[in-house]
Design a protein around this motif. Structure first.
Motif: not given
Length: 109
Positions: A56-67, A70-73, A79-85
């Motif tokens: 799954a791909m998460v794209q943040i469009i406002d603010g900031e998230a703590e994702i 597998s235990g790593k924050k 404007g950033e994305i992260i892939i959750m395997p």
């Protein structure tokens, strides 16, 4: 998908609104092969640890998230994305601010 958003140019900031003390979601595409869902997390809100059978791909469009994956924050900002395997535990939290995101899940083997 809502008929009111098909074939229109839309500002992604307004597809989902913040609501105090909760997480709001709006699925804009739902197909057999995947989904696109918009979320708005009020500060202090989140999704508890879980896993999914697909990347799954998460794209943040406002603010900031703590994702946490597998235990790593990870701090992911607008404007950033992260892939959750696939099959790895992950959790999402609005720690320092409210945030909005787009979740894109493509179902494949």
């Amino acid at each position: 998908m809502s008929e009111d958003i098909k074939a229109k140019a839309l500002n992604i900031q307004f597809l989902v609104d913040y609501q105090q003390g909760t997480v709001v979601s709006r699925e804009v595409i739902k197909k057999e092969l995947g989904t696109v869902t918009f979320f708005a997390f009020d500060q202090g809100q989140g999704l508890s640890e879980h896993s999914a059978p697909f990347d799954a791909m998460v794209q943040i469009i406002d603010g900031e998230a703590e994702i946490t994956i597998s235990g790593k924050k990870h701090t992911v900002k607008a404007g950033e994305i992260i892939i959750m395997p696939a099959n790895e535990p992950h959790a999402l939290q609005a720690v320092n601010s409210s945030y909005k995101m787009i979740l894109t899940m493509i179902k494949s083997e």
